[in-house]
Structure formats: C-alpha cells, structure tokens
Design a protein around this motif. Sequence first.
Motif, PDB file in Angstrom:
ATOM      1  N   VAL A 152       0.845  -1.199   0.000  1.00  0.00           N
ATOM      2  CA  VAL A 152       0.000   0.000   0.000  1.00  0.00           C
ATOM      3  C   VAL A 152       0.879   1.248   0.000  1.00  0.00           C
ATOM      4  O   VAL A 152       0.529   2.265  -0.605  1.00  0.00           O
ATOM      5  CB  VAL A 152      -0.986  -0.007   1.186  1.00  0.00           C
ATOM      6  CG1 VAL A 152      -1.937   1.187   1.117  1.00  0.00           C
ATOM      7  CG2 VAL A 152      -1.780  -1.301   1.228  1.00  0.00           C
ATOM      8  N   TRP A 153       2.037   1.175   0.642  1.00  0.00           N
ATOM      9  CA  TRP A 153       2.971   2.319   0.641  1.00  0.00           C
ATOM     10  C   TRP A 153       3.391   2.652  -0.783  1.00  0.00           C
ATOM     11  O   TRP A 153       3.470   3.839  -1.150  1.00  0.00           O
ATOM     12  CB  TRP A 153       4.207   2.029   1.497  1.00  0.00           C
ATOM     13  CG  TRP A 153       3.922   2.002   2.957  1.00  0.00           C
ATOM     14  CD1 TRP A 153       3.900   0.915   3.769  1.00  0.00           C
ATOM     15  CD2 TRP A 153       3.585   3.120   3.789  1.00  0.00           C
ATOM     16  NE1 TRP A 153       3.568   1.291   5.051  1.00  0.00           N
ATOM     17  CE2 TRP A 153       3.381   2.634   5.097  1.00  0.00           C
ATOM     18  CE3 TRP A 153       3.439   4.479   3.558  1.00  0.00           C
ATOM     19  CZ2 TRP A 153       3.038   3.461   6.158  1.00  0.00           C
ATOM     20  CZ3 TRP A 153       3.094   5.314   4.613  1.00  0.00           C
ATOM     21  CH2 TRP A 153       2.901   4.793   5.895  1.00  0.00           C
ATOM     22  N   ASP A 154       3.679   1.625  -1.578  1.00  0.00           N
ATOM     23  CA  ASP A 154       4.048   1.859  -2.974  1.00  0.00           C
ATOM     24  C   ASP A 154       2.905   2.510  -3.737  1.00  0.00           C
ATOM     25  O   ASP A 154       3.115   3.403  -4.563  1.00  0.00           O
ATOM     26  CB  ASP A 154       4.449   0.544  -3.655  1.00  0.00           C
ATOM     27  CG  ASP A 154       5.722  -0.051  -3.079  1.00  0.00           C
ATOM     28  OD1 ASP A 154       6.553   0.708  -2.535  1.00  0.00           O
ATOM     29  OD2 ASP A 154       5.885  -1.284  -3.177  1.00  0.00           O
ATOM     30  N   LYS A 155       1.692   2.064  -3.478  1.00  0.00           N
ATOM     31  CA  LYS A 155       0.524   2.638  -4.135  1.00  0.00           C
ATOM     32  C   LYS A 155       0.327   4.088  -3.714  1.00  0.00           C
ATOM     33  O   LYS A 155      -0.024   4.942  -4.534  1.00  0.00           O
ATOM     34  CB  LYS A 155      -0.722   1.798  -3.822  1.00  0.00           C
ATOM     35  CG  LYS A 155      -1.915   2.179  -4.633  1.00  0.00           C
ATOM     36  CD  LYS A 155      -1.704   1.887  -6.108  1.00  0.00           C
ATOM     37  CE  LYS A 155      -2.975   2.119  -6.901  1.00  0.00           C
ATOM     38  NZ  LYS A 155      -2.750   1.999  -8.337  1.00  0.00           N
ATOM     39  N   LEU A 156       0.572   4.393  -2.446  1.00  0.00           N
ATOM     40  CA  LEU A 156       0.480   5.785  -1.988  1.00  0.00           C
ATOM     41  C   LEU A 156       1.485   6.665  -2.731  1.00  0.00           C
ATOM     42  O   LEU A 156       1.158   7.780  -3.143  1.00  0.00           O
ATOM     43  CB  LEU A 156       0.730   5.886  -0.483  1.00  0.00           C
ATOM     44  CG  LEU A 156      -0.456   5.688   0.435  1.00  0.00           C
ATOM     45  CD1 LEU A 156      -0.010   5.626   1.886  1.00  0.00           C
ATOM     46  CD2 LEU A 156      -1.496   6.773   0.246  1.00  0.00           C
ATOM     47  N   ALA A 157       2.694   6.150  -2.894  1.00  0.00           N
ATOM     48  CA  ALA A 157       3.721   6.909  -3.624  1.00  0.00           C
ATOM     49  C   ALA A 157       3.291   7.123  -5.076  1.00  0.00           C
ATOM     50  O   ALA A 157       3.450   8.225  -5.626  1.00  0.00           O
ATOM     51  CB  ALA A 157       5.057   6.179  -3.558  1.00  0.00           C
ATOM     52  N   GLU A 158       2.735   6.081  -5.691  1.00  0.00           N
ATOM     53  CA  GLU A 158       2.259   6.194  -7.075  1.00  0.00           C
ATOM     54  C   GLU A 158       1.161   7.241  -7.177  1.00  0.00           C
ATOM     55  O   GLU A 158       1.177   8.094  -8.080  1.00  0.00           O
ATOM     56  CB  GLU A 158       1.733   4.838  -7.540  1.00  0.00           C
ATOM     57  CG  GLU A 158       1.097   4.853  -8.915  1.00  0.00           C
ATOM     58  CD  GLU A 158       0.421   3.523  -9.239  1.00  0.00           C
ATOM     59  OE1 GLU A 158      -0.622   3.579  -9.922  1.00  0.00           O
ATOM     60  OE2 GLU A 158       0.921   2.461  -8.824  1.00  0.00           O
ATOM     61  N   GLU A 159       0.201   7.200  -6.276  1.00  0.00           N
ATOM     62  CA  GLU A 159      -0.908   8.155  -6.314  1.00  0.00           C
ATOM     63  C   GLU A 159      -0.415   9.577  -6.045  1.00  0.00           C
ATOM     64  O   GLU A 159      -0.922  10.535  -6.629  1.00  0.00           O
ATOM     65  CB  GLU A 159      -2.005   7.760  -5.327  1.00  0.00           C
ATOM     66  CG  GLU A 159      -2.704   6.461  -5.653  1.00  0.00           C
ATOM     67  CD  GLU A 159      -3.395   6.429  -7.017  1.00  0.00           C
ATOM     68  OE1 GLU A 159      -3.652   7.501  -7.598  1.00  0.00           O
ATOM     69  OE2 GLU A 159      -3.680   5.317  -7.495  1.00  0.00           O
ATOM     70  N   THR A 160       0.575   9.720  -5.177  1.00  0.00           N
ATOM     71  CA  THR A 160       1.155  11.042  -4.915  1.00  0.00           C
ATOM     72  C   THR A 160       1.794  11.599  -6.182  1.00  0.00           C
ATOM     73  O   THR A 160       1.618  12.780  -6.515  1.00  0.00           O
ATOM     74  CB  THR A 160       2.180  10.967  -3.770  1.00  0.00           C
ATOM     75  OG1 THR A 160       1.518  10.482  -2.594  1.00  0.00           O
ATOM     76  CG2 THR A 160       2.796  12.323  -3.480  1.00  0.00           C
ATOM     77  N   ARG A 161       2.539  10.745  -6.902  1.00  0.00           N
ATOM     78  CA  ARG A 161       3.133  11.184  -8.180  1.00  0.00           C
ATOM     79  C   ARG A 161       2.043  11.610  -9.166  1.00  0.00           C
ATOM     80  O   ARG A 161       2.189  12.613  -9.871  1.00  0.00           O
ATOM     81  CB  ARG A 161       3.979  10.067  -8.794  1.00  0.00           C
ATOM     82  CG  ARG A 161       5.340   9.884  -8.143  1.00  0.00           C
ATOM     83  CD  ARG A 161       6.236   8.941  -8.930  1.00  0.00           C
ATOM     84  NE  ARG A 161       5.645   7.620  -9.140  1.00  0.00           N
ATOM     85  CZ  ARG A 161       5.695   6.612  -8.272  1.00  0.00           C
ATOM     86  NH1 ARG A 161       6.321   6.774  -7.117  1.00  0.00           N
ATOM     87  NH2 ARG A 161       5.130   5.446  -8.544  1.00  0.00           N
ATOM     88  N   GLU A 162       0.956  10.857  -9.204  1.00  0.00           N
ATOM     89  CA  GLU A 162      -0.130  11.187 -10.116  1.00  0.00           C
ATOM     90  C   GLU A 162      -0.807  12.507  -9.747  1.00  0.00           C
ATOM     91  O   GLU A 162      -1.258  13.244 -10.629  1.00  0.00           O
ATOM     92  CB  GLU A 162      -1.130  10.033 -10.192  1.00  0.00           C
ATOM     93  CG  GLU A 162      -0.540   8.823 -10.898  1.00  0.00           C
ATOM     94  CD  GLU A 162      -1.456   7.614 -10.926  1.00  0.00           C
ATOM     95  OE1 GLU A 162      -2.617   7.705 -10.457  1.00  0.00           O
ATOM     96  OE2 GLU A 162      -1.007   6.570 -11.432  1.00  0.00           O
ATOM     97  N   VAL A 163      -0.865  12.820  -8.470  1.00  0.00           N
ATOM     98  CA  VAL A 163      -1.388  14.126  -8.053  1.00  0.00           C
ATOM     99  C   VAL A 163      -0.477  15.219  -8.585  1.00  0.00           C
ATOM    100  O   VAL A 163      -0.948  16.225  -9.143  1.00  0.00           O
ATOM    101  CB  VAL A 163      -1.537  14.218  -6.513  1.00  0.00           C
ATOM    102  CG1 VAL A 163      -1.785  15.659  -6.069  1.00  0.00           C
ATOM    103  CG2 VAL A 163      -2.658  13.312  -6.025  1.00  0.00           C
ATOM    104  N   HIS A 164       0.834  15.038  -8.446  1.00  0.00           N
ATOM    105  CA  HIS A 164       1.789  16.027  -8.965  1.00  0.00           C
ATOM    106  C   HIS A 164       1.617  16.213 -10.471  1.00  0.00           C
ATOM    107  O   HIS A 164       1.643  17.348 -10.970  1.00  0.00           O
ATOM    108  CB  HIS A 164       3.229  15.614  -8.649  1.00  0.00           C
ATOM    109  CG  HIS A 164       3.621  15.850  -7.233  1.00  0.00           C
ATOM    110  ND1 HIS A 164       3.988  17.079  -6.750  1.00  0.00           N
ATOM    111  CD2 HIS A 164       3.701  15.001  -6.187  1.00  0.00           C
ATOM    112  CE1 HIS A 164       4.269  16.988  -5.471  1.00  0.00           C
ATOM    113  NE2 HIS A 164       4.103  15.735  -5.097  1.00  0.00           N
ATOM    114  N   GLU A 165       1.449  15.127 -11.187  1.00  0.00           N
ATOM    115  CA  GLU A 165       1.256  15.203 -12.638  1.00  0.00           C
ATOM    116  C   GLU A 165      -0.017  15.961 -12.978  1.00  0.00           C
ATOM    117  O   GLU A 165      -0.038  16.784 -13.910  1.00  0.00           O
ATOM    118  CB  GLU A 165       1.220  13.798 -13.244  1.00  0.00           C
ATOM    119  CG  GLU A 165       2.546  13.081 -13.200  1.00  0.00           C
ATOM    120  CD  GLU A 165       2.443  11.592 -13.508  1.00  0.00           C
ATOM    121  OE1 GLU A 165       1.340  11.103 -13.860  1.00  0.00           O
ATOM    122  OE2 GLU A 165       3.481  10.904 -13.389  1.00  0.00           O
ATOM    123  N   ALA A 166      -1.090  15.699 -12.239  1.00  0.00           N
ATOM    124  CA  ALA A 166      -2.356  16.397 -12.486  1.00  0.00           C
ATOM    125  C   ALA A 166      -2.225  17.890 -12.203  1.00  0.00           C
ATOM    126  O   ALA A 166      -2.805  18.717 -12.921  1.00  0.00           O
ATOM    127  CB  ALA A 166      -3.474  15.781 -11.649  1.00  0.00           C
TER     128      ALA A 166
END
Length: 126
Positions: free
Chosen positions: A30-44
């Motif tokens: 889940v930590w990896d998924k949180l990091a992925e979603e955080t990156r996607e927020v930055h991209e958005a």
Amino acid sequence: PSTYPALLRAKKLQVRAAKDGFDWPSPEPVWDKLAEETREVHEAIEEGDADHLEDEIGDLLFVAVNLARKLSVDPEIALQRANRKFESRYRRMESLIEAKGRKLSDLDLEAQDKLWDEAKREERGL
C-alpha cells in the motif's frame, strides 16, 4: 450504501473487495501505491486540469483509507483525531501570538511554523 460518508464507504468497499481476494496481502504494498498516487497528483497539478486533479486526490485518499484498514485503524476516527489535534494546536498558536498583541496573519509562514512547533512541544509536555 451511497449515502455513507466517503471515508466509511471507501472502507466498506475495500472490505467487500477483500472478501473476494482483491486485496494486498500486507500494508507494505500500500505504501508503494500511496507513492504512485502522490506522483499522479503532482502530474495532475502540472497538467492544470481541475477534474483530473480531483480524481487523483480522490485516489490518494482512497489508498490512505486502504492503508488505515490494513493497519486496523478506523480512518474516520483517525481523521477526527487529526482535526482535533490541528484545531488545538492552531488555537494555541493564536493564543501565543495574541499574547504579544499580534495576529497570525501578521506573521510569515516561517514564523507561523515556529509557533506551530512551539504549540506541538507544549502539547507533548516538552
């Protein structure tokens, strides 16, 4: 039910999916998924698309609920505690600066951060 508060509904959806085996085996992935979603927020944010940003923030919150569930923490209670803690510290910051005859809005962010740290230390009894 779709009438549940969003945090509770997210948790219920995840529990239902987990019953069918659609779940991470432990909190670590889940930590990896949180990091992925955080990156996607930055991209958005960089895209400047408000709808995309809202979607990505929603995904980030959904994964945070999943982490809470994996760690046996009720996300609603955790957020209520965080709200109370923030409110208490913020009010203490206001008291500290008002004792000097000033307002928080008179201070720059660095000075406000110092007051936050002071309120946090006082809360912990340090």
